[in-house]
Design a protein around this motif. Structure first.
Motif, PDB file in Angstrom:
ATOM      1  N   ASP A   1      -5.070   4.056  -1.662  1.00 14.03           N
ATOM      2  CA  ASP A   1      -3.684   4.455  -1.443  1.00 14.03           C
ATOM      3  C   ASP A   1      -2.759   4.045  -2.588  1.00 14.03           C
ATOM      4  N   SER A   2      -3.302   3.428  -3.638  1.00 11.50           N
ATOM      5  CA  SER A   2      -2.509   3.051  -4.797  1.00 11.50           C
ATOM      6  C   SER A   2      -3.408   3.071  -6.031  1.00 11.50           C
ATOM      7  N   GLN A   3      -2.788   3.129  -7.193  1.00  9.35           N
ATOM      8  CA  GLN A   3      -3.577   3.159  -8.424  1.00  9.35           C
ATOM      9  C   GLN A   3      -4.264   1.805  -8.643  1.00  9.35           C
TER      10      GLN A   3
ATOM     11  N   SER B   1      -2.695  -5.620   0.067  1.00  2.09           N
ATOM     12  CA  SER B   1      -3.873  -5.165  -0.656  1.00  2.09           C
ATOM     13  C   SER B   1      -4.047  -3.659  -0.472  1.00  2.09           C
ATOM     14  N   ALA B   2      -4.794  -3.044  -1.390  1.00  5.00           N
ATOM     15  CA  ALA B   2      -5.011  -1.610  -1.344  1.00  5.00           C
ATOM     16  C   ALA B   2      -5.771  -1.208  -0.083  1.00  5.00           C
TER      17      ALA B   2
ATOM     18  N   ASN C   1      -7.107 -10.864 -12.345  1.00  6.00           N
ATOM     19  CA  ASN C   1      -6.877 -12.015 -11.468  1.00  6.00           C
ATOM     20  C   ASN C   1      -6.589 -11.637 -10.027  1.00  6.00           C
ATOM     21  N   GLN C   2      -6.743 -10.367  -9.678  1.00  6.78           N
ATOM     22  CA  GLN C   2      -6.596  -9.953  -8.292  1.00  6.78           C
ATOM     23  C   GLN C   2      -7.968  -9.886  -7.632  1.00  6.78           C
ATOM     24  N   PRO C   3      -8.019 -10.152  -6.320  1.00  5.43           N
ATOM     25  CA  PRO C   3      -9.318 -10.097  -5.640  1.00  5.43           C
ATOM     26  C   PRO C   3      -9.817  -8.661  -5.498  1.00  5.43           C
ATOM     27  N   GLN C   4     -11.092  -8.538  -5.323  1.00  4.88           N
ATOM     28  CA  GLN C   4     -11.719  -7.238  -5.144  1.00  4.88           C
ATOM     29  C   GLN C   4     -11.799  -6.942  -3.650  1.00  4.88           C
ATOM     30  N   HIS C   5     -11.451  -5.700  -3.299  1.00  6.09           N
ATOM     31  CA  HIS C   5     -11.457  -5.291  -1.903  1.00  6.09           C
ATOM     32  C   HIS C   5     -12.430  -4.145  -1.697  1.00  6.09           C
ATOM     33  N   PHE C   6     -13.014  -4.122  -0.493  1.00  7.85           N
ATOM     34  CA  PHE C   6     -14.059  -3.150  -0.178  1.00  7.85           C
ATOM     35  C   PHE C   6     -13.614  -2.156   0.884  1.00  7.85           C
TER      36      PHE C   6
END
Lengths: 114, 114
Positions: free
Chosen positions: A26-28, A1-2, A100-105
C-alpha cells in the motif's frame, strides 16, 4: 508499517502448469523479496525483486523456474513454472521500506501441486 | 552462507512456566530479528536487535543480542497460551554484500497449554 497483500492466498495446481503470485504493497518500498517455506521448514530466500531490472537470485534458484517481475515500487509477481509436487510450499513476499527499517511479510500463498 | 542454528526445535510447556529459545551462528550479523508465525499467516516481527550486548524487552519477552553479534536469545516469562507459535530468528548480513537479505533459523515451535 506497510500493508502487504498477496494473491492468491492458496491454490491447488496440476503438475506441469505455472502459477503467478502477486504481491501488492500500500506504499512505495525500497526492496521486495520472495521467500519459500516448505512444509514444516523455515524460510529460504528465493530472490530480490529489483524495480526495472532482472531479479537477483539466490543459490539454487533460477529465473527460468521462478521468473519475477517488479514494474514499480509497490508491486511484484513471482511465477512458479512447470510445477512439480516438490514445489508445494508457502511462497511469501516481504518488503523493506528504507534503511534501518524492519522487514515485513505478507501472509503467503499456500501452493499444492497434485 | 551464514548459517543460523536455532534450538530447541520444539518446546511444550504449561501456562505460567518460563522458556528460552536460542539462536547461534559462527558469523557476525549486522542485525538480528525475531519473528513469530502462526498457522496460515506470515511471520510477524517481534523485535530487531542491532548492537552487541543489546537487551530489549517487550512485555513478557526479553531479547538479547550477543556481544559479538553472532548469537541471540528469546526468553518468555510466565508463558500464556497466546504465546503459542513458531518463533523464527533471522540474521541480516553486512550491508555491502547482503543488505536486506535475511537468513532464517529453522524455527522453534512453542506450545503453551493451559
Amino acid at each position: 508499517s506497510a500493508v502487504i497483500s498477496q494473491k492468491p492466498s492458496r491454490d491447488i495446481c496440476q503438475r506441469g502448469t505455472s502459477l503467478t503470485i502477486q504481491c501488492q504493497v500500500d506504499s512505495q518500498v525500497t526492496m521486495m523479496f520472495w521467500y519459500r517455506q516448505q512444509p514444516g521448514q523455515s524460510l529460504t530466500l528465493i530472490a530480490t525483486a529489483n524495480q526495472g531490472s532482472e531479479a537477483t537470485y539466490e543459490s539454487g534458484f533460477v529465473i527460468d523456474k521462478f521468473p519475477i517481475s517488479r514494474p514499480n515500487l509497490t508491486f511484484s509477481t513471482l511465477t512458479v513454472s512447470n510445477m512439480s509436487p516438490e514445489d508445494s510450499s508457502i511462497y511469501l513476499c516481504s518488503v523493506l521500506s528504507q534503511g534501518n527499517q524492519p522487514q515485513h511479510f505478507g501472509d503467503g500463498t499456500r501452493l499444492s501441486i497434485l | 552462507t551464514q548459517l543460523l542454528e536455532q534450538s530447541p526445535q520444539f518446546l511444550s510447556i504449561q501456562e505460567g512456566e518460563n522458556l528460552t529459545v536460542y539462536c547461534n551462528s559462527s558469523s557476525v550479523f549486522s542485525s538480528l530479528q525475531w519473528y513469530r508465525q502462526e498457522p496460515g499467516e506470515g511471520p510477524v516481527l517481534l523485535v530487531t536487535v542491532v548492537t552487541g550486548g543489546e537487551v530489549k524487552k517487550l512485555k513478557r519477552l526479553t531479547f538479547q543480542f550477543g556481544d559479538a553479534r553472532k548469537d541471540s536469545s528469546l526468553h518468555i516469562t510466565a508463558a500464556q497460551p497466546g504465546d503459542t507459535g513458531l518463533y523464527l530468528c533471522a540474521g541480516e548480513g553486512t550491508p555491502l554484500d547482503s543488505w536486506g537479505k535475511l537468513q532464517f533459523g529453522a524455527g522453534t515451535q512453542v506450545v503453551v497449554t493451559p
